[in-house]
Design a protein around this motif. Sequence first.
Motif, mmCIF file in Angstrom:
data_model
loop_
_atom_site.group_PDB
_atom_site.id
_atom_site.type_symbol
_atom_site.label_atom_id
_atom_site.label_comp_id
_atom_site.label_asym_id
_atom_site.label_seq_id
_atom_site.Cartn_x
_atom_site.Cartn_y
_atom_site.Cartn_z
ATOM 1 N N GLN A 398 69.840 -25.834 34.952
ATOM 2 C CA GLN A 398 71.188 -25.347 34.674
ATOM 3 C C GLN A 398 71.183 -23.848 34.360
ATOM 4 O O GLN A 398 72.016 -23.086 34.857
ATOM 5 N N GLU A 399 70.215 -23.424 33.539
ATOM 6 C CA GLU A 399 70.121 -22.011 33.181
ATOM 7 C C GLU A 399 69.723 -21.166 34.387
ATOM 8 O O GLU A 399 70.228 -20.045 34.563
ATOM 9 N N ALA A 400 68.851 -21.691 35.228
ATOM 10 C CA ALA A 400 68.439 -20.963 36.432
ATOM 11 C C ALA A 400 69.627 -20.750 37.366
ATOM 12 O O ALA A 400 69.809 -19.656 37.928
ATOM 13 N N LYS A 401 70.446 -21.799 37.539
ATOM 14 C CA LYS A 401 71.638 -21.661 38.382
ATOM 15 C C LYS A 401 72.577 -20.613 37.811
ATOM 16 O O LYS A 401 73.124 -19.768 38.551
ATOM 17 N N LEU A 402 72.758 -20.640 36.505
ATOM 18 C CA LEU A 402 73.643 -19.680 35.865
ATOM 19 C C LEU A 402 73.159 -18.247 36.080
ATOM 20 O O LEU A 402 73.943 -17.352 36.406
ATOM 21 N N LEU A 403 71.854 -18.031 35.907
ATOM 22 C CA LEU A 403 71.307 -16.681 36.061
ATOM 23 C C LEU A 403 71.474 -16.164 37.487
ATOM 24 O O LEU A 403 71.803 -14.986 37.696
ATOM 25 N N LEU A 404 71.264 -17.025 38.473
ATOM 26 C CA LEU A 404 71.416 -16.607 39.866
ATOM 27 C C LEU A 404 72.879 -16.316 40.198
ATOM 28 O O LEU A 404 73.187 -15.346 40.910
ATOM 29 N N GLU A 405 73.799 -17.161 39.717
ATOM 30 C CA GLU A 405 75.223 -16.920 39.960
ATOM 31 C C GLU A 405 75.682 -15.637 39.268
ATOM 32 O O GLU A 405 76.460 -14.852 39.838
ATOM 33 N N PHE A 406 75.192 -15.428 38.062
ATOM 34 C CA PHE A 406 75.560 -14.234 37.303
ATOM 35 C C PHE A 406 75.080 -12.975 38.028
ATOM 36 O O PHE A 406 75.822 -11.992 38.162
ATOM 37 N N ALA A 407 73.849 -12.995 38.503
ATOM 38 C CA ALA A 407 73.311 -11.844 39.234
ATOM 39 C C ALA A 407 74.091 -11.599 40.524
ATOM 40 O O ALA A 407 74.323 -10.449 40.915
ATOM 41 N N PHE A 408 74.503 -12.677 41.174
ATOM 42 C CA PHE A 408 75.237 -12.561 42.428
ATOM 43 C C PHE A 408 76.582 -11.861 42.237
ATOM 44 O O PHE A 408 76.943 -10.956 42.994
ATOM 45 N N ILE A 409 77.308 -12.248 41.205
ATOM 46 C CA ILE A 409 78.650 -11.711 41.004
ATOM 47 C C ILE A 409 78.622 -10.328 40.384
ATOM 48 O O ILE A 409 79.588 -9.552 40.494
ATOM 49 N N ASN A 410 77.520 -9.961 39.728
ATOM 50 C CA ASN A 410 77.457 -8.684 39.014
ATOM 51 C C ASN A 410 77.571 -7.485 39.931
ATOM 52 O O ASN A 410 77.950 -6.395 39.486
ATOM 53 N N GLU A 411 77.233 -7.634 41.203
ATOM 54 C CA GLU A 411 77.317 -6.502 42.120
ATOM 55 C C GLU A 411 78.739 -5.967 42.208
ATOM 56 O O GLU A 411 78.962 -4.754 42.332
#
Length: 447
Positions: A398-411
């Motif tokens: 769950q945390e891994a998914k969150l980190l990847l989604e967060f990095a994706f949208i941060n751009e």
Amino acid sequence: MQSEKQYIDLYGQCRDTICHHSAAPLNAVRDRAFEDFKRLGFPSRKVERYKYTDVSKLFEPDYGLNLNRLDIPVNPYDVFRCDVPNLSTSLYFVVNDAFYTRSLPKSQLPEGVIVGSLNTVATERPELVEKYYARIAKTGEDAVTALNTMLAQDGLLVYVPKNVKVERTVQVINILRSDVDLMANRRVLIVVEEGAEIKLLFCDHAEDDRNFLTTQVIEAYVGDNASLDLYCLEETHAKNVRVSNVYIDQQRSSRVNHNVITLHNGVTRNKLDLVFNGEGAECNLCGCVIADKKQHVDNNTLIDHKVGHCDSHELYKYVLDGQATGAFAGRVLVRHGAQKTTSQETNQNLCATKEARMYTQPMLEIYADDVKCAHGSTVGQLNDAALFYMQQRGISLQEAKLLLEFAFINEVIDQMELEPLRDRLHHLVEKRFRGELNKCEGCKLCK
């Protein structure tokens, strides 16, 4: 035609009431807008720019309207605190579709700058409003714009005179407040004259757990060598429907940054038409969407390069979970003679579940031969290899998914020039992904 009929009948019965509570410059274009609305009707999905959202269905319910401009019992200063840490703003409120005038910010705007009620300014300075109102938001081309124009009685006017630079960000909180299901028709007119600069932050919130339908039309005129930063943040709820049309006119060597962020909503349909009418102008359009459950977000953009030597950059990103639906259609039109045009359009999307759906349609239409234009689109899921790698190092799935989604949208967020707002959005986006209430600390309205 049932959806249209109730509004046609409404206008026929209430025209005098609508006009009585509004100013002459707004009333002058109502009947023309009404005739355009009757002729056009709500667009079906067969209309190219509306193929991903059934607009007619959104307008079928019988919503109440505050045509008599009854006082809404709310003091936004008591119930709302939406401060962005370290960002000093001049704070204003629009309640439903009326500018809140009872208490205005103590901070002084530069001389000549107006931030106030569109209806009031149209009464006191009709020549200013007549010059710009309903000029680029053409009622003959869009039924929602026509409907808004025939019903809108107030809204927001932002005027920055020649060579004036507004250093402090102007923050406008749009509050939806009602004891019954309500339709609000919000109008915004922005005029940034030659050499002027302003930064605007619009935040949409809903106080009550009611069904809301909001039509919004924003007209923005950006003069020679002028600069406009326009940030639009939506944090409402699942019972909110928002149909927003933004029209931007850019003159020579002007600069526009437009950012639209959807964090919480029900159904959202955003349309943006931007026209370059002077050489040397530049625009940066960014959008990010986080949607889950059965939320629907549709962004449709048109960048019209009517003249040469202009630059446009567009980046939209979506993260869709649950049974959410997203749509992006972006058209870049380079007309004959618009040489030395530079344009980059990018749409990237993540579908976190098999039930989520994304529709994407980036388009380039070029009639000049000396240009640098590119466009691209991707739709995918989270990288399994990256998820596996992170889990091997003790990070939960769950945390891994969150980190990847967060990095994706941060751009997208990192494209914003206001650093305090970037920091605030990083915080809100993380809480959104974690399923927490991403509401501002101390805000009674959002609890």
